[in-house]
Design an enzyme around this catalytic site. Structure first.
Site, PDB file in Angstrom:
ATOM      1  N   HIS A   1      40.119  37.115  33.060  1.00 40.13           N
ATOM      2  CA  HIS A   1      39.348  35.908  33.375  1.00 40.13           C
ATOM      3  C   HIS A   1      38.897  35.172  32.130  1.00 40.13           C
ATOM      4  O   HIS A   1      38.711  33.962  32.148  1.00 40.13           O
ATOM      5  CB  HIS A   1      38.208  36.236  34.330  1.00 40.13           C
ATOM      6  CG  HIS A   1      38.740  36.424  35.704  1.00 40.13           C
ATOM      7  ND1 HIS A   1      39.058  37.659  36.206  1.00 40.13           N
ATOM      8  CD2 HIS A   1      39.141  35.515  36.629  1.00 40.13           C
ATOM      9  CE1 HIS A   1      39.596  37.504  37.397  1.00 40.13           C
ATOM     10  NE2 HIS A   1      39.655  36.220  37.684  1.00 40.13           N
TER      11      HIS A   1
ATOM     12  N   GLU B   1      47.528  38.655  47.339  1.00 42.57           N
ATOM     13  CA  GLU B   1      47.456  39.145  45.954  1.00 42.57           C
ATOM     14  C   GLU B   1      47.440  40.662  45.880  1.00 42.57           C
ATOM     15  O   GLU B   1      47.163  41.232  44.830  1.00 42.57           O
ATOM     16  CB  GLU B   1      46.243  38.551  45.227  1.00 42.57           C
ATOM     17  CG  GLU B   1      44.911  38.785  45.906  1.00 42.57           C
ATOM     18  CD  GLU B   1      43.731  38.201  45.138  1.00 42.57           C
ATOM     19  OE1 GLU B   1      43.858  37.870  43.960  1.00 42.57           O
ATOM     20  OE2 GLU B   1      42.650  38.077  45.747  1.00 42.57           O
TER      21      GLU B   1
ATOM     22  N   ASP C   1      46.694  38.993  40.242  1.00 40.20           N
ATOM     23  CA  ASP C   1      46.416  40.319  40.778  1.00 40.20           C
ATOM     24  C   ASP C   1      47.669  40.948  41.372  1.00 40.20           C
ATOM     25  O   ASP C   1      47.884  42.146  41.244  1.00 40.20           O
ATOM     26  CB  ASP C   1      45.310  40.243  41.841  1.00 40.20           C
ATOM     27  CG  ASP C   1      43.938  40.264  41.187  1.00 40.20           C
ATOM     28  OD1 ASP C   1      43.761  41.014  40.217  1.00 40.20           O
ATOM     29  OD2 ASP C   1      43.057  39.510  41.631  1.00 40.20           O
TER      30      ASP C   1
ATOM     31  N   CYS D   1      48.474  30.053  43.414  1.00 41.82           N
ATOM     32  CA  CYS D   1      47.398  29.672  42.501  1.00 41.82           C
ATOM     33  C   CYS D   1      47.266  30.642  41.335  1.00 41.82           C
ATOM     34  O   CYS D   1      46.398  30.491  40.491  1.00 41.82           O
ATOM     35  CB  CYS D   1      46.075  29.541  43.233  1.00 41.82           C
ATOM     36  SG  CYS D   1      45.545  31.078  43.996  1.00 41.82           S
TER      37      CYS D   1
HETATM   38  C1  PEP Z   1      45.141  35.769  41.201  1.00 39.04           C
HETATM   39  O1  PEP Z   1      44.796  36.952  41.325  1.00 39.04           O
HETATM   40  O2  PEP Z   1      46.318  35.411  41.037  1.00 39.04           O
HETATM   41  C2  PEP Z   1      44.140  34.684  41.244  1.00 39.04           C
HETATM   42  C3  PEP Z   1      44.495  33.432  41.229  1.00 39.04           C
HETATM   43  O3  PEP Z   1      42.828  35.029  41.274  1.00 39.04           O
HETATM   44  P1  PEP Z   1      41.999  35.598  40.040  1.00 39.04           P
HETATM   45  O4  PEP Z   1      42.764  35.304  38.792  1.00 39.04           O
HETATM   46  O5  PEP Z   1      40.686  34.898  40.059  1.00 39.04           O
HETATM   47  O6  PEP Z   1      41.890  37.062  40.334  1.00 39.04           O
HETATM   48 MG    MG Z   2      42.881  37.531  42.133  1.00 36.54          MG
END
Ligand code: PEP
Ligand code: MG
Length: 571
Positions: free
Chosen positions: A187, A430, A454, A501
């Site tokens: 993150h 995910e 994920d 996403c």
């Molecule tokens: C993902 O896991 O691809 C996602 C978009 O969510 P995050 O990166 O916030 O876990």
């Molecule tokens: Mg995620």
């Protein structure tokens, strides 16, 4: 000297090093200098603490408002408490040094608060621990981390960039970020990209190799950090920086264009955001909506959870910015590498496999319903919000979320509060479990969004934030590619929209495959938006089809990566 890390956010930063070293607050070697001397040390430290904190509270109040200054004024009030002073003095009279007295008494208070049921009281425990740390630092003569003192054009070096540090950074002064841990889809990396700050992560030991004030060149694209560069090297990077800026400028022609492939088929290009400010920037940069609003960022860098009203305002503001376009809001996804101190979540052996996201929310229905109510209320005006549930591994989780949403709808109807009764409820795909049951989930979800960050980590059993295994982390592994393909197909069979996403949506090498499979929505961070719009425009479906067939016939990642790299660079 040249250090190699993971290029986590593109761009070049040249500036002066500022290190954030973890403070050692060990006082075990300090012995009491006598009762009166220790009491005097404590009083002096408390007075210094008061002066600094009063100034800080004033600055925070001017910049962010009363609410954010409360944590500091609360600490000042605590120190006014005569019982607290008496207890501290009594401990010193028993022969302890001032540090030990502060540690012992404030730890007792924190334990008392955290054992209480009331969430406000639990939150006070965090404030007391913060007070304990800051008072100990004052007694030990250590500096508090003060962002306002950062020089202009600095390169920040940290062990780890936590989301809460990133949220408060004065980005106008920061040229780049370098950390010792973290991977491309941690993150911290995602935040660095949305702040458009060049970043190199996972440079182990960098804090001990760099000196404060040293000139650094950070190449966030290649993952390189150069210490005290020679004049010629510095010049060549200054030219690269100029070139990079010019390229960004050239991309700006794509800002107001449609997103379509070379045959003229349109797809939707959305943006990933974590705040209202980012929504505004996304809109100005040509996003066609929001494909992922990471709402957990609304919960960070503050002392308590945002109220229903505060959340309502944030969701309504984003809905308003993108009226006529969709806004997918993901419900709270905490846990993993996103801790929120005031939730007092227990430390876990495997936080990424533990008590996170929808699992936590379904156990804390007050918290979840507050968010769902805020979302429903915010949906009433423009009818463009969609709700997305993260980290789903079973159909029951989706049903439970739906049931709570229905309860919120009933409560709002009973109070005559308007909302969009048809608000779509979709899920992030995910986890490998969600991939395997995508056909079943597609019967009950209103849309899918593939979270490759994920999904890659869980499919390949590779920690997305661990630099030691980052060479194994790639969505171009055949297992991940097959998963993506099958999820898109499951959505198409059930006639529900499907987007992506995860960061893979911004990987140009995946664009032809995603276009050929029929992905309808690409959601990327602001810094990748125009690059991906340009890339999509270069592909004819017939070419994408040929390339995809070759890739899917390959059995290993290395061949796939080599093939795609050569294909893309020869175009
Ligand atoms: C993902 O896991 O691809 C996602 C978009 O969510 P995050 O990166 O916030 O876990
Ligand atoms: Mg995620």
């Amino acid at each position: 000297m040249r250090l190699q890390g993971i290029g986590a956010s593109d761009g070049i930063g040249i500036g002066t090093a500022v290190r954030f070293l973890e403070e050692n607050l060990d006082f075990s070697n300090i012995v009491s200098a006598g009762t009166e001397a220790e009491k005097l040390r404590l009083q002096t430290a408390i007075q210094n603490f008061r002066d600094v904190t009063t100034d800080m509270a004033e600055q925070v109040r001017n910049k962010l408002g009363d609410k954010d200054a409360e944590i500091l004024t609360g600490q000042l009030m605590m120190l006014e408490d005569p019982y607290l002073s008496a207890e501290l003095n009594q401990t010193i009279e028993k022969g302890q040094c001032a540090e030990a007295a502060v540690y012992e008494i404030l730890t007792n208070y924190a334990n008392l608060f955290s054992s209480m049921e009331d969430s406000l009281m639990q939150q006070r425990a965090t404030d007391v621990i913060d007070l304990r740390t800051r008072l100990l630092k004052t007694l030990l003569g250590k500096q508090d981390l003060d962002y306002s003192q950062l020089p202009h054009n600095c390169v920040l070096l940290l062990h780890e960039l936590t989301p809460s540090i990133a949220v408060g950074l004065p980005i106008e002064r920061v040229a780049a970020i370098v950390t010792e841990v973290g991977g491309r889809t941690s993150h911290a990396a995602i935040l660095a990209r949305s702040l458009q700050l060049p970043a190199v992560l996972g440079v182990s030991g960098v804090l001990h190799q760099v000196k404060d004030q040293e000139t650094l060149v950070v190449d966030g694209t290649e993952g390189i950090v150069i210490l005290s560069p020679e004049e010629t090297v510095l010049q060549s990077y200054q030219e690269k920086l100029l070139h990079y800026r010019q390229e960004l400028e050239l991309l700006s022609v794509y800002r107001n264009r449609k997103t379509q492939d070379a045959d003229g088929n349109c797809v939707t290009l959305l943006c990933n955001i974590g705040s209202v400010q980012e929504a505004q920037i996304a809109q100005e940069n040509g996003a066609e909506g929001i494909g992922l609003f990471r709402t957990e960022f609304l919960f960070m860098d503050r002392a308590s959870a945002p109220t229903e009203e505060e959340q309502y305002e944030a969701y309504a503001a984003v809905s308003n910015i993108f009226q006529g376009k969709e806004v997918i809001v993901r419900t709270l996804d905490i846990g993993g590498d996103k801790g929120i101190p005031y939730f007092h979540m227990d430390a876990e052996e495997n936080p990424f496999l533990g008590y996170r996201a929808i699992r936590y929310c379904l156990d804390h229905t007050d918290l979840y319903k507050t968010q769902l109510r805020a979302l429903l209320r915010a949906s009433s005006r423009h009818h463009n919000l969609k709700i997305m549930v993260p980290f789903v591994t079973s159909i029951e989780e989706l049903r439970s979320a739906k049931q709570l949403l229905n309860e919120c709808k009933k409560e709002l109807s009973a109070q005559n509060i308007p909302y969009d009764a048809e608000i779509p409820l979709g899920i992030m795909v995910e986890t490998p479990a969600a991939v395997q049951i995508a056909d079943l989930l597609a019967q009950e979800a209103d849309f899918f969004s593939i979270g490759t960050n994920d999904l890659t980590q869980y499919t390949l059993a590779v920690d997305r934030g661990n630099p030691k295994v980052s060479n194994l982390y790639t969505p171009l592994h055949p297992a991940v590619l097959r998963s993506i393909c099958s999820v898109v197909e499951a959505a198409q069979n059930a006639h529900i929209p499907v987007g992506m996403c995860g960061e893979a949506a911004a990987d140009p090498r995946l664009v032809p495959l995603l276009l050929f499979w029929g992905l309808e929505e690409f959601s990327v961070s602001i810094s990748s938006l125009l690059q991906i719009r340009k890339e999509i425009g270069t592909w004819k479906i017939s070419q994408a089809a040929a390339l995809t067939k070759t890739v899917m016939a390959m059995g290993n990642t290395h061949d796939i990566v080599t093939y795609l790299d050569t294909q893309l660079s020869s175009r």
